[in-house]
Design an enzyme around this catalytic site. Structure first.
Site, PDB file in Angstrom:
ATOM      1  N   SER A 163       6.353   0.376   2.962  1.00 28.04           N
ATOM      2  CA  SER A 163       6.703  -0.639   1.971  1.00 28.04           C
ATOM      3  C   SER A 163       7.446   0.028   0.833  1.00 28.04           C
ATOM      4  CB  SER A 163       5.460  -1.331   1.419  1.00 28.04           C
ATOM      5  OG  SER A 163       5.789  -2.140   0.299  1.00 28.04           O
ATOM      6  N   TYR A 177      -2.498  -0.397  -2.641  1.00 28.83           N
ATOM      7  CA  TYR A 177      -1.608  -0.697  -1.516  1.00 28.83           C
ATOM      8  C   TYR A 177      -0.419   0.266  -1.526  1.00 28.83           C
ATOM      9  CZ  TYR A 177       1.877  -3.323   1.203  1.00 28.83           C
ATOM     10  OH  TYR A 177       2.845  -3.702   2.097  1.00 28.83           O
TER      11      TYR A 177
END
Length: 268
Positions: A163, A177
């Site tokens: 990501s 995250y």
């Protein structure tokens, strides 16, 4: 010795006959989009899913309609034993259907509600690391054990889903995250070099803001479009746009690409 070149007439984007691809988190979003595009490229597909059996079976039905073999298998990738059972089931499917596991898309992942680190519970942090990082490590380990020529395999390709948060840090939202995705980038580089002489390529795709259901799971269903003004292309991406990159990296067309982290971010 000169490199071996593919003849111009060879469709280098197509999977070899009998190739099986395992996609974790395959019931929706980027995983489901990857499954559809992979099927069009000739891959047979196993969809790993955590809990939504109906959604996974719906994708499997779409893949059957495209003329390939496909199965949905439940597994929590955060559970090492469950990952072992998943790959044992894949072994059985390969033996029964004259298939060879040649691809893994490590797509399963979770996000949580926007919080500062000093507000996050230990339970949240453990879950984030267990699913997003350990799950990818477990699955890649099992894939290497089957693909690597060191273990008697015939080679293959692994694509990890990272990501852009791993580069940006996601402050005030979900640094947990982001940390797991930064680790995925490092893991991709290390494993690629570790197995480079064993017929296994390892790459990652680093999506930016993509319009999928994952935002709703974090309590922000409109987040993708709310962030559009911060994206140079002024829009979020679509799952298919990420899937195109994943399927290319899995394909023979990317035969000299390993250790790469490919941004699909609209310039963000």
């Amino acid at each position: 010795m000169p490199a071996t070149l593919h003849p111009a007439s060879t469709p280098t984007h197509l999977a070899a006959a009998g190739s099986l691809l395992l996609i974790t988190g395959g019931s929706r979003g980027i995983g489901a989009a990857t499954a559809r595009l992979a099927a069009q490229a000739g891959w047979h597909v196993v969809l790993g899913y955590a809990s939504d059996a109906a959604a996974a079976e719906a994708v499997v039905a779409e893949l059957h309609a495209l003329g390939v073999m496909a199965w949905a298998l439940q597994a929590d990738v955060a559970d090492e034993a469950a990952v072992g059972r998943l790959f044992s089931q894949v072994d059985t499917l390969c033996a029964r259907n004259a298939l060879v596991l040649r691809g893994l898309a490590n797509n399963a992942g979770v996000v949580d509600r926007a919080q500062r680190l000093d507000e996050m519970s230990g339970e949240r942090l453990r879950r984030m690391v267990a699913v997003n990082l350990l799950g990818s490590l477990y699955c890649a380990r099992e894939a290497v054990r089957r693909m690597s020529t060191r273990h008697g395999g015939t080679g293959g390709a692994i694509v990890n889903l990272s990501s852009v948060a791993g580069r940006l840090g996601a402050p005030g939202q979900y640094v947990d995250y982001a940390a797991t995705k930064g680790a995925i980038d490092t893991f991709t580089l290390g494993l690629a070099r570790e197995v480079a002489t064993e017929g296994v390529r390892v790459n990652a795709v680093r999506p930016g803001v993509i319009d999928t259901e994952i935002h709703a799971s974090g309590g922000q269903p409109e987040r993708a479009w709310q962030l559009a003004p911060q994206i140079p292309m002024q829009r979020p991406g679509a799952a298919d746009e990420v899937a195109q990159a994943v399927v290319w990296l899995l394909s023979p067309a990317a035969s000299y690409t390993t250790g790469a982290v490919l941004d699909v971010t609209g310039g963000r």
